[in-house]
Design a protein around this motif. Sequence first.
Motif, PDB file in Angstrom:
ATOM      1  N   THR A 123      47.786  16.681 -28.643  1.00 13.55           N
ATOM      2  CA  THR A 123      47.920  16.930 -27.488  1.00 13.55           C
ATOM      3  C   THR A 123      47.058  17.184 -26.591  1.00 13.55           C
ATOM      4  N   ASP A 124      45.762  17.782 -27.493  1.00 12.31           N
ATOM      5  CA  ASP A 124      44.074  17.971 -27.305  1.00 12.31           C
ATOM      6  C   ASP A 124      43.858  17.128 -26.689  1.00 12.31           C
ATOM      7  N   HIS A 125      43.770  15.593 -27.023  1.00 11.77           N
ATOM      8  CA  HIS A 125      43.274  14.924 -26.542  1.00 11.77           C
ATOM      9  C   HIS A 125      44.310  12.999 -27.206  1.00 11.77           C
ATOM     10  N   PRO A 126      44.097  12.356 -26.880  1.00 11.67           N
ATOM     11  CA  PRO A 126      44.781  11.130 -27.618  1.00 11.67           C
ATOM     12  C   PRO A 126      44.623  10.454 -28.470  1.00 11.67           C
ATOM     13  N   SER A 167      32.403  16.223 -19.760  1.00 11.54           N
ATOM     14  CA  SER A 167      33.767  15.282 -19.940  1.00 11.54           C
ATOM     15  C   SER A 167      34.529  14.737 -20.686  1.00 11.54           C
ATOM     16  N   PRO A 168      35.535  13.913 -20.686  1.00  8.95           N
ATOM     17  CA  PRO A 168      36.255  14.374 -21.871  1.00  8.95           C
ATOM     18  C   PRO A 168      35.716  13.096 -22.827  1.00  8.95           C
ATOM     19  N   ALA A 169      35.429  13.502 -23.766  1.00  5.76           N
ATOM     20  CA  ALA A 169      35.387  12.006 -25.382  1.00  5.76           C
ATOM     21  C   ALA A 169      36.048  11.232 -25.194  1.00  5.76           C
ATOM     22  N   LYS A 170      35.613   9.653 -25.427  1.00  4.26           N
ATOM     23  CA  LYS A 170      36.781   8.428 -25.173  1.00  4.26           C
ATOM     24  C   LYS A 170      37.128   8.635 -26.791  1.00  4.26           C
ATOM     25  N   ALA A 172      34.320   7.798 -32.475  1.00  3.95           N
ATOM     26  CA  ALA A 172      33.756   6.191 -32.870  1.00  3.95           C
ATOM     27  C   ALA A 172      32.407   6.327 -31.630  1.00  3.95           C
ATOM     28  N   GLY A 173      32.739   7.426 -30.800  1.00  9.23           N
ATOM     29  CA  GLY A 173      31.865   6.947 -29.353  1.00  9.23           C
ATOM     30  C   GLY A 173      31.057   8.804 -29.442  1.00  9.23           C
ATOM     31  N   GLN A 174      31.670   9.490 -30.375  1.00  7.79           N
ATOM     32  CA  GLN A 174      30.585  10.552 -30.487  1.00  7.79           C
ATOM     33  C   GLN A 174      29.433   9.745 -30.864  1.00  7.79           C
ATOM     34  N   VAL A 175      29.918  10.048 -32.348  1.00 11.88           N
ATOM     35  CA  VAL A 175      28.795   9.518 -33.142  1.00 11.88           C
ATOM     36  C   VAL A 175      27.968   8.483 -32.604  1.00 11.88           C
ATOM     37  N   ALA A 176      28.125   7.101 -32.176  1.00  8.27           N
ATOM     38  CA  ALA A 176      27.259   5.640 -31.189  1.00  8.27           C
ATOM     39  C   ALA A 176      26.482   6.776 -30.456  1.00  8.27           C
ATOM     40  N   ALA A 177      26.713   7.597 -29.482  1.00  5.90           N
ATOM     41  CA  ALA A 177      25.927   8.388 -28.605  1.00  5.90           C
ATOM     42  C   ALA A 177      25.245   9.284 -28.984  1.00  5.90           C
ATOM     43  N   LEU A 178      24.942  10.211 -30.156  1.00  3.10           N
ATOM     44  CA  LEU A 178      24.347  10.619 -30.964  1.00  3.10           C
ATOM     45  C   LEU A 178      23.404  10.069 -31.664  1.00  3.10           C
TER      46      LEU A 178
END
Length: 263
Positions: free
Chosen positions: A22-25, A240-243, A246-252
């Motif tokens: 409910t916080d993030h799908p 903005s919402p993170a995808k 894995a997207g957060q890791v890739a960006a870092l």
Amino acid sequence: MSRLAHLPRIMLAPNGARRTRTDHPALPETIPQIVGAAKDAFAAGAEALHAHVRDAAAKHVLDAGLYRELLAEMARAVPEMPVQITTEAVGLYSPNAQRALVRTLRPEGVSVALREMWPDPCPDAEAQRFYAETDAEGIALQHILYAPEQVTLLAHLATEGLIPPPGQVLFVLGRYAPPTLAQPEDLDGFLRAAEALPQGVQWAACAFGRTEETCLLRTAELGGGMRIGFENNIERPDGSPAKDNAGQVAALVSVLAARAEKV
């Protein structure tokens, strides 16, 4: 020797104990979802998994059976990715229950909050026994520390010989509740207090809120490990919402690589 004896550069914390879909799908709740998130994040550059398991209602549980299932699925799907289990109480579990989980599973790695395992300032023979046991069995125990004062307490316990010399610590920047946005300068107090720890302690940090990436970049600059994921943050730096995890890791990883090229 545990594969987690050496603290990984990037550890994924994909769900934590409190948030749900409910916080993030894209937040993983079931074991297949957790394994899928870990596999994708491993491909993006995460080296280990910090694992919470959930019951059928998606609530945090310290359940040895569910952890065994997760560990087996991780060994099948992502065998190169070691798993650190959590003993987080979330107001639900006693120190005895936390210790029982670790004694039953004997995992490669475990995170233990000092304030939960040793809640009172007086001597605690059961906590001492637990820390000695995990050290003797070669379990990589990471001490979770929420304030510089807890770093000081950890150093005192080690200096007095009440616990084995700590090998790994995690500094928690910011808070989930009440919501407190992490700031890179929060590291300063932790690192000053850490000067009293035994030499050679490996350290890492995690950070709550959209400043997570900024805080972890400073952590990397100072030589620490980074724990990243939806446990602590579900936003991009601009709010903005993170995808997904894995997207957060890739960006870092991308920013770290760009900075390395400039050196």
